[in-house]
Design an enzyme around this catalytic site. Structure first.
Site, PDB file in Angstrom:
ATOM      1  N   HIS A 231      -0.575  -0.316  -7.558  1.00  0.00           N
ATOM      2  CA  HIS A 231      -0.467   0.662  -8.963  1.00  0.00           C
ATOM      3  C   HIS A 231      -1.613   0.886  -9.656  1.00  0.00           C
ATOM      4  O   HIS A 231      -2.024   2.233 -10.062  1.00  0.00           O
ATOM      5  CB  HIS A 231       0.497  -0.132  -9.982  1.00  0.00           C
ATOM      6  CG  HIS A 231       0.968   0.626 -11.177  1.00  0.00           C
ATOM      7  ND1 HIS A 231       2.219   1.528 -11.149  1.00  0.00           N
ATOM      8  CD2 HIS A 231       0.451   0.912 -12.402  1.00  0.00           C
ATOM      9  CE1 HIS A 231       2.269   1.955 -12.464  1.00  0.00           C
ATOM     10  NE2 HIS A 231       1.256   1.543 -13.283  1.00  0.00           N
ATOM     11  N   GLU A 232      -2.584   0.002 -10.062  1.00  0.00           N
ATOM     12  CA  GLU A 232      -3.765   0.129 -10.823  1.00  0.00           C
ATOM     13  C   GLU A 232      -4.657   1.279 -10.015  1.00  0.00           C
ATOM     14  O   GLU A 232      -5.540   1.914 -10.805  1.00  0.00           O
ATOM     15  CB  GLU A 232      -4.178  -1.068 -11.478  1.00  0.00           C
ATOM     16  CG  GLU A 232      -3.381  -1.730 -11.984  1.00  0.00           C
ATOM     17  CD  GLU A 232      -2.803  -1.147 -13.557  1.00  0.00           C
ATOM     18  OE1 GLU A 232      -3.366  -0.111 -13.853  1.00  0.00           O
ATOM     19  OE2 GLU A 232      -1.627  -1.578 -13.825  1.00  0.00           O
TER      20      GLU A 232
END
Length: 469
Positions: A231-232
């Protein structure tokens, strides 16, 4: 910082914010921007020269409406409320938080008044995160999503549950980190310009192009930390692929919160939960986390995509996540309009959780105080999470149309073509275009919930078959 330092920190932050805002709204800056108008008009609107002046002027004209003393008070009150939020959650005592919510809501209304809105007052706050989008446009999208998601989730909960027990056990921290890094390196991370570090709540920060900091939290009893890395990464890739010419200018950021979230959700969900992706990476997972040696890939993939309502937004799966956001959007509008008083927030939140997800929070930490966003009444931010999900699917479909079968590429470990497509069509532009224009250029259409709903429907049919058809 020890708890007793919170009040002093609030004053420090207010002082710094006031000083910074005075420079943002300095009349000399406005005069300089006006002097540059002929220069801007002499250049192609899509050129760096015209774009950087245009966006700087837009930022100035927005900021100049807000007095520095109000900006400072927003910062002060937010800092004080954060400490109260931590304490209220810990003690499950809403009375600790209530006066801070009341104060921050009052300040948000004063902030809105600075813009003298002619339409929905919520438009002012939404524009801080999603420039150019109106509350009415969000409402149309969310109403369509809600109408489809509620029965979909009901059908899923009535079907045979997916067994996700393989995702829970005892997993080495170091092994999870090695798996994550192998995936991230294949996707475009390197040791020269990126870092991956530990934190309590995962986030990404870009200090400059070539200085991308990702953080995650690896827990020993589950593998969710790996997904948070993916995600990051999406956030970091966006910032790292903005045109280098834009560095240290008003163009050198993502265009909006929804576009930024579309990137993290695309890499986490559309790529990171995909069977073809794990056809390539599963041998690595099995080698590093030996508990998966006896788990078939298809079992792991189904577990990774399990749909089940959860109390906490950050733990939600792809399908139920949208309802967590939608109920917050609806509550925020009620609060800002005065139809809901902050003292009524816990009951209103719990009622919507029951209505949309069939769950009743047992306490504040799983209820209305589970997110930090309302401690300072950062209204307008939550909707962009779900808008990002919608945008991610539209971008994915356009990329696949241009690049061919992405599943075949992923099975061979070829992820760079997708990253390069995103660079060309989204990332490199920074803030050159307004979100709606960038959406039209990149996806070939305005934001539309239907591709996203179609994607979810297909995924659920794969998992549950006729039960959700």
């Amino acid at each position: 910082m020890p708890p007793a330092g919170a009040a002093a920190r609030a004053e420090q932050r207010a002082t710094v914010e006031a000083a910074a805002h005075e420079r943002r709204v300095d009349p000399v800056l406005g005069e300089l921007l006006e002097e540059l108008r002929p220069f801007e008009e002499a250049h192609d609107p899509e050129s760096f020269e015209a774009g950087v002046v245009r966006v700087a002027r837009r930022d100035y004209e927005k900021a100049v409406r807000v007095p520095p003393e109000l900006q400072a008070e927003l910062e002060r009150a937010a800092s004080l409320a954060y400490r109260a939020w931590l304490k209220a959650r810990e003690q499950n005592d809403y009375s600790i938080m209530l006066p801070h919510l009341e104060r921050n809501l009052e300040l948000r209304r004063r902030y809105v008044d600075c813009y003298e809105p002619k339409g929905d007052p919520y438009d002012v706050l939404l524009d801080d995160y999603e420039p150019g989008m109106t509350t009415a446009e969000v409402e149309v999208i969310f109403d369509r999503l809600k109408a489809r998601l509620v029965p979909l989730i009901r059908a899923v909960t009535e079907a045979d549950p997916v067994d996700d027990s393989c995702l829970h056990g005892m997993f080495s921290y170091d092994a999870q980190r090695r798996v994550s890094l192998e995936i991230l390196y294949a996707w475009g991370m390197d040791d020269e310009g990126w870092r991956l570090d530990d934190t309590v709540h995962p986030f990404e920060v870009s200090l400059a192009n070539g200085d991308i900091r990702l953080t995650t939290r690896f827990d020993p009893d589950n593998v969710h930390g790996i997904l948070s890395c993916l995600h990051e990464f999406g956030h970091g890739l966006y910032e790292n692929q903005v045109d280098l010419r834009f560095a240290r200018t008003s163009l050198a950021d993502g265009v909006s919160s929804a576009f930024h979230e579309s990137q993290s959700r695309l890499w986490e969900n559309l790529v990171g939960r995909r069977l073809s992706t794990w056809r390539f990476f599963y041998p690595t997972l099995q080698r590093e986390l030996t508990a998966f040696e006896s788990v078939p890939l298809e079992t792991f993939h189904r577990a990774l995509n399990k749909v089940q309502p959860t109390l906490r937004r950050v733990d939600a799966d792809e399908v139920t996540y949208g309802l967590h956001v939608i109920l917050r959007f609806e509550i925020e509008r009620e609060l800002l309009a005065g139809r809901l008083h902050p003292r009524e927030l816990p009951e209103a939140f719990d009622a919507k959780m029951v209505e949309y997800l069939g769950l009743r929070p047992p306490d504040l930490a799983n209820g209305c105080l589970q997110d930090v966003h309302w401690s300072d009444m950062s209204l307008g931010y939550f909707p962009t999470y779900q808008l990002g999900n919608v945008v991610s699917v539209q971008l994915w479909e356009r990329a696949e149309a241009d690049l061919g079968d992405l599943d075949e590429q992923f099975e061979r470990g070829e992820f760079r073509p997708l990253a390069e497509w995103l660079r060309e069509h989204v990332h490199r532009h920074g803030r050159m275009y307004e979100p709606k224009e960038l959406m039209q250029r990149a996806a070939g259409a305005p934001i539309d919930p239907e591709p996203y709903l179609g994607y979810l429907q297909r995924k659920l049919e794969e998992l549950f078959g006729a039960a959700v058809a």
